[in-house]
Design an enzyme around this catalytic site. Sequence first.
Site, PDB file in Angstrom:
ATOM      1  N   LYS A   1       1.185   4.382  -2.887  1.00 50.99           N
ATOM      2  CA  LYS A   1       0.643   5.721  -2.625  1.00 50.99           C
ATOM      3  C   LYS A   1       1.750   6.781  -2.696  1.00 50.99           C
ATOM      4  O   LYS A   1       1.513   7.905  -3.168  1.00 50.99           O
ATOM      5  CB  LYS A   1      -0.048   5.751  -1.259  1.00 50.99           C
ATOM      6  CG  LYS A   1      -1.333   4.926  -1.211  1.00 50.99           C
ATOM      7  CD  LYS A   1      -2.357   5.429  -2.214  1.00 50.99           C
ATOM      8  CE  LYS A   1      -3.699   4.746  -2.046  1.00 50.99           C
ATOM      9  NZ  LYS A   1      -4.706   5.235  -3.003  1.00 50.99           N
TER      10      LYS A   1
ATOM     11  N   TYR B   1       0.804  -1.225   0.000  1.00 50.92           N
ATOM     12  CA  TYR B   1       0.000   0.000   0.000  1.00 50.92           C
ATOM     13  C   TYR B   1       0.841   1.283   0.000  1.00 50.92           C
ATOM     14  O   TYR B   1       0.742   2.117  -0.903  1.00 50.92           O
ATOM     15  CB  TYR B   1      -0.927  -0.025   1.224  1.00 50.92           C
ATOM     16  CG  TYR B   1      -1.831   1.176   1.381  1.00 50.92           C
ATOM     17  CD1 TYR B   1      -2.986   1.294   0.619  1.00 50.92           C
ATOM     18  CD2 TYR B   1      -1.550   2.170   2.319  1.00 50.92           C
ATOM     19  CE1 TYR B   1      -3.834   2.390   0.767  1.00 50.92           C
ATOM     20  CE2 TYR B   1      -2.393   3.265   2.481  1.00 50.92           C
ATOM     21  CZ  TYR B   1      -3.528   3.363   1.697  1.00 50.92           C
ATOM     22  OH  TYR B   1      -4.356   4.452   1.848  1.00 50.92           O
TER      23      TYR B   1
END
Length: 245
Positions: free
Chosen positions: A153, A149
């Site tokens: 990002k 993740y």
Amino acid sequence: APPPRLAEAAMRVLLLGAGGGLGRALARTLQRKSWTTFGADVAACPPEVSVAITLPREPKGQLEVLRGALKQQDGGPKLDAIVNCSGGFAMGNAASEDLLDNAEAMVASSFYASLVSARIASSSLRPGGLLVLPGAAAAPLALPGLLPYVPVKSAVHSLVRSLAADPAEAGLPEGAKVVALAPVTLDTPMNREAMPDADHSTWTPLDRVCEEIVAWAEGSAVGGAIYEPRTAAGATTFVNVAAAA
């Protein structure tokens, strides 16, 4: 710089990830404003969009489908905003069996979808228009349990910085504003289901995010901003953490 679009005029918005929690809320908001919304998703789009576009999973295919759908609009005015709500979330560390699968899913939903958004913006966004990409408040952090993740990002934030540094050199229309929405946790039905016992008072309500995105489209956005919504005691402020960096 191009003149700002009159806030009162009905705008044309492309909404990627229209079938997710934020996408659905934003489609409802834009319908109430009588804006034209092109909703696109690999899943079903909400009924509130003006035009629903079903996307394949492969990024090059998504680009072709989006270009074709926009071309069918009889050469209408260019888009005022492109909002990529396609985010996703995945956990995992180096020992996780599903690390690579989760990483591929995150790259597809956050990074490739943002590159597709930028490609569409290069030809279909009006000068001075808005491009919103899906960042995360966690992007600058070291979080060993979020390996699929956080790095993805961070890549989206890097993309925002590079596109915004010189929009024309980056291949975007003159004066385009590129920003990231970098939430901690949005108050979506899926998040409530996944985390029923969490402190929901610090989660950012979708309606408040939609209200802010509308304001950005109407001219309040600062190019290159990484907007982190901070919610406490029922009030939400949007802090440009790029300015504080």
